[in-house]
Design a protein around this motif. Structure first.
Motif, PDB file in Angstrom:
ATOM      1  N   TYR A 108       0.835  -1.203   0.000  1.00 50.39           N
ATOM      2  CA  TYR A 108       0.000   0.000   0.000  1.00 50.39           C
ATOM      3  C   TYR A 108       0.871   1.254   0.000  1.00 50.39           C
ATOM      4  O   TYR A 108       0.587   2.221  -0.722  1.00 50.39           O
ATOM      5  N   SER A 109       1.945   1.233   0.789  1.00 50.25           N
ATOM      6  CA  SER A 109       2.849   2.382   0.835  1.00 50.25           C
ATOM      7  C   SER A 109       3.500   2.625  -0.518  1.00 50.25           C
ATOM      8  O   SER A 109       3.614   3.771  -0.957  1.00 50.25           O
ATOM      9  N   GLN A 110       3.926   1.562  -1.179  1.00 46.09           N
ATOM     10  CA  GLN A 110       4.529   1.697  -2.502  1.00 46.09           C
ATOM     11  C   GLN A 110       3.528   2.276  -3.500  1.00 46.09           C
ATOM     12  O   GLN A 110       3.875   3.123  -4.311  1.00 46.09           O
ATOM     13  N   GLU A 111       2.277   1.800  -3.449  1.00 43.67           N
ATOM     14  CA  GLU A 111       1.247   2.324  -4.349  1.00 43.67           C
ATOM     15  C   GLU A 111       0.973   3.794  -4.068  1.00 43.67           C
ATOM     16  O   GLU A 111       0.752   4.581  -4.990  1.00 43.67           O
ATOM     17  N   ALA A 112       0.978   4.185  -2.798  1.00 44.51           N
ATOM     18  CA  ALA A 112       0.749   5.586  -2.437  1.00 44.51           C
ATOM     19  C   ALA A 112       1.874   6.472  -2.961  1.00 44.51           C
ATOM     20  O   ALA A 112       1.629   7.577  -3.457  1.00 44.51           O
TER      21      ALA A 112
ATOM     22  N   ASP B 196       3.791   5.795  -5.579  1.00 42.31           N
ATOM     23  CA  ASP B 196       3.623   5.853  -7.030  1.00 42.31           C
ATOM     24  C   ASP B 196       2.513   6.821  -7.428  1.00 42.31           C
ATOM     25  O   ASP B 196       2.646   7.570  -8.395  1.00 42.31           O
ATOM     26  N   GLU B 197       1.424   6.810  -6.676  1.00 37.90           N
ATOM     27  CA  GLU B 197       0.301   7.702  -6.972  1.00 37.90           C
ATOM     28  C   GLU B 197       0.687   9.159  -6.759  1.00 37.90           C
ATOM     29  O   GLU B 197       0.298  10.030  -7.531  1.00 37.90           O
ATOM     30  N   SER B 198       1.466   9.432  -5.713  1.00 35.69           N
ATOM     31  CA  SER B 198       1.866  10.819  -5.457  1.00 35.69           C
ATOM     32  C   SER B 198       2.804  11.342  -6.544  1.00 35.69           C
ATOM     33  O   SER B 198       2.872  12.550  -6.774  1.00 35.69           O
ATOM     34  N   LYS B 199       3.518  10.454  -7.220  1.00 33.25           N
ATOM     35  CA  LYS B 199       4.378  10.878  -8.327  1.00 33.25           C
ATOM     36  C   LYS B 199       3.559  11.273  -9.546  1.00 33.25           C
ATOM     37  O   LYS B 199       4.030  12.028 -10.396  1.00 33.25           O
ATOM     38  N   ARG B 200       2.325  10.777  -9.655  1.00 32.92           N
ATOM     39  CA  ARG B 200       1.467  11.097 -10.793  1.00 32.92           C
ATOM     40  C   ARG B 200       0.644  12.363 -10.591  1.00 32.92           C
ATOM     41  O   ARG B 200      -0.054  12.784 -11.497  1.00 32.92           O
ATOM     42  N   VAL B 201       0.729  12.958  -9.422  1.00 33.86           N
ATOM     43  CA  VAL B 201      -0.054  14.158  -9.126  1.00 33.86           C
ATOM     44  C   VAL B 201       0.494  15.328  -9.941  1.00 33.86           C
ATOM     45  O   VAL B 201       1.703  15.511 -10.043  1.00 33.86           O
TER      46      VAL B 201
END
Length: 116
Positions: free
Chosen positions: A59-63, A65-70
């Motif tokens: 979950y931390s890794q996905e979070a 990765d998601e913050s890099k797409r912001v």
């Protein structure tokens, strides 16, 4: 059941690190801090070997990765938005001051103190 035991051991390692901090109150501060960090690190390692620990890591890794797409706002957009917020705060402060002054005047008038 094994995961629950590992989670309990991880918690005990963290508590042991904190307890060592206070137990060695007469020692150098660096030793005390290393004890806390060591207990937390050992607890984290044990926790990450459990199923909930692996899920949390994923979950931390996905979070991340998601913050890099912001898409972050530009400097100009940030300054404009900040200016608008400050202007709104000033307008609201003046409005609330006027309402407060008006209510104070009305209460004084109703209480018979007149214009003072």
């Amino acid at each position: 059941m094994v995961d629950n035991i590992k989670i309990a051991v991880a918690g005990m390692l963290l508590v042991a690190g904190i307890a060592a901090f206070y137990y060695w109150s007469e020692s150098l501060m660096i030793i005390r801090v290393v004890a806390v960090i060591g207990g937390a690190a050992a607890g984290a390692v044990v926790f990450l070997t459990t199923a909930p620990g692996r899920e949390f890591f994923a979950y931390s890794q996905e979070a991340i990765d998601e913050s890099k797409r912001v898409v972050w706002p530009t400097r100009k957009e940030t300054l404009q938005t900040t200016g608008l917020v400050f202007a709104f705060v000033v307008v609201m402060a003046i409005f609330l001051w006027l309402v407060d002054a008006g209510l104070l005047w009305a209460v004084r008038l109703l209480m018979g103190q007149g214009d003072t």
